[in-house]
Design an enzyme around this catalytic site. Structure first.
Site, short mmCIF file in Angstrom:
data_model
loop_
_atom_site.label_atom_id
_atom_site.label_comp_id
_atom_site.label_asym_id
_atom_site.label_seq_id
_atom_site.Cartn_x
_atom_site.Cartn_y
_atom_site.Cartn_z
N CYS A 38 -9.37 -27.34 -38.28
CA CYS A 38 -10.50 -27.34 -37.34
C CYS A 38 -11.74 -26.78 -38.02
O CYS A 38 -11.66 -26.04 -38.99
CB CYS A 38 -10.13 -26.48 -36.12
N SER A 40 -13.85 -24.54 -37.04
CA SER A 40 -14.16 -23.11 -36.90
C SER A 40 -13.69 -22.30 -38.11
O SER A 40 -14.36 -21.35 -38.51
CB SER A 40 -13.53 -22.54 -35.63
N HIS A 43 -16.30 -22.47 -40.61
CA HIS A 43 -17.42 -21.54 -40.35
C HIS A 43 -17.13 -20.18 -40.99
O HIS A 43 -18.05 -19.49 -41.43
CB HIS A 43 -17.62 -21.33 -38.85
N HIS A 59 -5.99 -21.66 -36.74
CA HIS A 59 -5.91 -21.29 -35.32
C HIS A 59 -5.55 -22.50 -34.47
O HIS A 59 -5.88 -22.53 -33.28
CB HIS A 59 -7.26 -20.70 -34.88
N CYS A 164 -6.04 -25.98 -30.21
CA CYS A 164 -7.51 -25.87 -30.26
C CYS A 164 -8.20 -27.15 -29.81
O CYS A 164 -8.59 -27.25 -28.66
CB CYS A 164 -8.05 -25.45 -31.62
N1 COD Z 1 -26.20 -35.02 -34.86
C1 COD Z 1 -25.08 -35.67 -34.46
N2 COD Z 1 -23.86 -35.38 -34.93
C2 COD Z 1 -23.75 -34.41 -35.85
C3 COD Z 1 -24.87 -33.69 -36.33
C4 COD Z 1 -26.14 -34.04 -35.80
N3 COD Z 1 -27.25 -33.42 -36.19
N4 COD Z 1 -24.44 -32.78 -37.25
C5 COD Z 1 -23.10 -32.93 -37.33
N5 COD Z 1 -22.68 -33.91 -36.50
C6 COD Z 1 -21.32 -34.36 -36.25
C7 COD Z 1 -20.46 -34.55 -37.50
O1 COD Z 1 -20.62 -35.81 -38.08
C8 COD Z 1 -19.05 -34.36 -36.93
O2 COD Z 1 -18.47 -35.59 -36.53
C9 COD Z 1 -19.25 -33.49 -35.69
O3 COD Z 1 -20.66 -33.33 -35.52
C10 COD Z 1 -18.63 -32.09 -35.88
O4 COD Z 1 -17.26 -32.28 -35.90
P1 COD Z 1 -16.20 -31.47 -36.79
O5 COD Z 1 -14.91 -32.26 -36.76
O6 COD Z 1 -16.78 -31.12 -38.11
O7 COD Z 1 -16.00 -30.13 -35.97
P2 COD Z 1 -14.98 -29.76 -34.79
O8 COD Z 1 -15.01 -30.81 -33.76
O9 COD Z 1 -13.67 -29.36 -35.38
O10 COD Z 1 -15.65 -28.40 -34.23
C11 COD Z 1 -16.91 -28.43 -33.65
C12 COD Z 1 -17.25 -27.08 -33.04
C13 COD Z 1 -18.64 -27.21 -32.44
C14 COD Z 1 -16.25 -26.72 -31.95
C15 COD Z 1 -17.20 -25.97 -34.14
O11 COD Z 1 -18.10 -26.29 -35.15
C16 COD Z 1 -17.56 -24.61 -33.56
O12 COD Z 1 -18.70 -24.28 -33.30
N6 COD Z 1 -16.56 -23.80 -33.37
C17 COD Z 1 -16.72 -22.49 -32.82
C18 COD Z 1 -16.49 -22.53 -31.34
C19 COD Z 1 -15.15 -22.03 -31.06
O13 COD Z 1 -14.79 -20.93 -31.36
N7 COD Z 1 -14.37 -22.91 -30.50
C20 COD Z 1 -13.03 -22.62 -30.31
C21 COD Z 1 -12.28 -22.75 -31.64
S1 COD Z 1 -12.68 -24.22 -32.43
ZN ZN Z 2 -10.71 -24.77 -33.45
#
Ligand code: COD
Ligand code: ZN
Ligand code: ZN
Length: 364
Positions: A38, A40, A43, A59, A164
């Site tokens: 994932c 996070s 990050h 996680h 998650c």
């Molecule tokens: N415009 C459009 N799409 C975008 C942009 C943009 N400017 N920047 C990035 N993207 C797209 C990427 O292409 C990607 O497809 C997507 O955004 C992000 O996806 P992933 O797969 O990299 O990330 P996820 O889905 O695993 O996680 C996203 C979160 C927002 C949940 C993560 O980054 C986060 O903030 N986690 C902390 C929140 C938390 O604790 N959540 C519970 C545990 S995850």
């Molecule tokens: Zn997660």
């Protein structure tokens, strides 16, 4: 046992041999079967989310209970479990109101179990646990409330996503935002979590689901998960596109699933009057958003956050797995690649490049 350890921000994870203490009272030892990669955890690797080091990340795990500490009653050796990263006490104000994901009895220390200590060590030095789960490891010890018993017939390399991405996304749409049948929805960010917001909105009966992502493959996947329209900001201005698609009104529900202030502001702008904008991402520390306060008054728009899909882990996680086993929600389609633990850095390279929604690390 083997685990993926982050020793230094900005450096790859090290596959290392660690020792794991037995579970103390109220704790459970789990042999991890699978853990999803994932964002996070990424990050933490980049330093956007600060954690004490060295730390075992992971996680989004599932596994089999191998030992329980004194006083544990909800699981026993041999039970299949999904790992929840939100320990709950069951008796505080938030737990009893039905919001156990916001339980107020969490320790103030980061990276430890509930008593403020760690079960993980390297040559006598403490190693921290990410998110109480630390499941990029062959084994882990977690608080009892983080070991959620599930039906044994679900493949564990699929069940882990309910720990998650699947829960966070579907829960944001259904539990937090309470998307209504016939409504319009925009989802900014179609990664592992955003795709699940899309499928949660579809499950809730939304009529129009607009997916926004920079990567064409993510938009293709968004359609598989229930998006009715796709917008790529590299080709079209997303605000104009969403306004055009909604007769100039904006969407009833917008979700920010990227974690940047700019995309939160954008999601808020594309929310209709009386609509609800839900922030799912956690932006880097120190980030700030800028909004015109009068918009709240004049439009009655609302801005809210969603943590872990407002999960009630013992109700929602088994329920999502029932839906998966009945073919009513998708998990298989989320998984692009499977790696052994040694492939964890490659899995995160692929996530960084945007070429996969999810990879899974499979232990057995
Ligand atoms: N415009 C459009 N799409 C975008 C942009 C943009 N400017 N920047 C990035 N993207 C797209 C990427 O292409 C990607 O497809 C997507 O955004 C992000 O996806 P992933 O797969 O990299 O990330 P996820 O889905 O695993 O996680 C996203 C979160 C927002 C949940 C993560 O980054 C986060 O903030 N986690 C902390 C929140 C938390 O604790 N959540 C519970 C545990 S995850
Ligand atoms: Zn997660
Ligand atoms: Zn509580």
């Amino acid at each position: 046992m083997k685990a993926a350890v982050l020793y230094k921000v900005g450096e790859p994870l090290v596959i290392d041999e660690l020792t794991l203490d037995p579970p103390k009272a109220g704790e459970v030892r789990v042999r991890v079967a699978a853990n999803g990669a994932c964002h996070s955890d990424l990050h933490v690797m980049t330093g956007d989310m600060r954690m004490p080091l060295p730390i075992v990340l992971g996680h989004e795990g599932a596994g089999i209970v191998t030992e329980v500490g004194p006083g544990v009653t909800s699981v026993r050796e041999g039970d299949h479990v999904v790992l929840s990263f939100a320990p709950t006490c069951g008796v505080c104000s938030f737990c009893t109101q039905g919001y156990p994901h916001l339980c107020e009895t969490r320790p103030k220390t980061l990276g430890t179990l509930l008593d403020g200590t760690t079960r993980l060590h390297k040559n006598g030095t403490d190693v921290f646990h990410f998110a109480f789960t630390a499941s990029f490891a062959e084994e882990t010890v977690v608080p009892e409330s983080c070991a959620i018993k599930i039906r044994p017939d679900v493949p564990l390399d699929r069940a882990c996503f309910v720990g998650c991405g699947t829960m966070t996304g579907i829960g944001a749409a259904i539990n937090t935002a309470r998307v209504q049948p016939g409504s319009s929805v925009a989802v900014l960010g179609c990664g592992g979590v955003g795709l699940n917001v899309i499928q949660g909105a579809a499950l809730a009966g939304a009529r129009q689901i607009i997916a926004v992502d920079l990567v064409p493959q993510k938009l293709d996947l968004a359609k598989v998960f229930g998006a009715t329209h796709c917008v790529n900001p590299t080709q079209d201005d997303p605000l104009t596109a969403v306004m055009d698609l909604t007769g100039g009104r904006g969407v009833d529900y917008a979700f920010e699933v990227i974690s940047t202030p700019k995309t939160i502001e954008l999601a808020f702008k594309m929310t209709a009057r009386r609509g609800v904008c839900t922030i799912v991402g956690v932006s880097p520390e120190g980030a700030r958003i800028s909004l015109n306060p009068n918009v709240f008054t004049m439009t009655e728009k609302r801005l809210q956050g969603s943590y872990y899909g407002s999960t009630r882990p013992r109700i929602d996680m088994p329920r999502l797995l029932d839906l998966y086993m009945e073919g009513k929600i998708k998990i298989d389609e989320l998984v692009s690649r499977t790696f052994p633990l040694e492939g964890v850095n490659e899995a995160y390279d692929l996530l960084r490049q945007g070429s996969v929604a999810r990879s899974v690390i499979k232990f057995f």
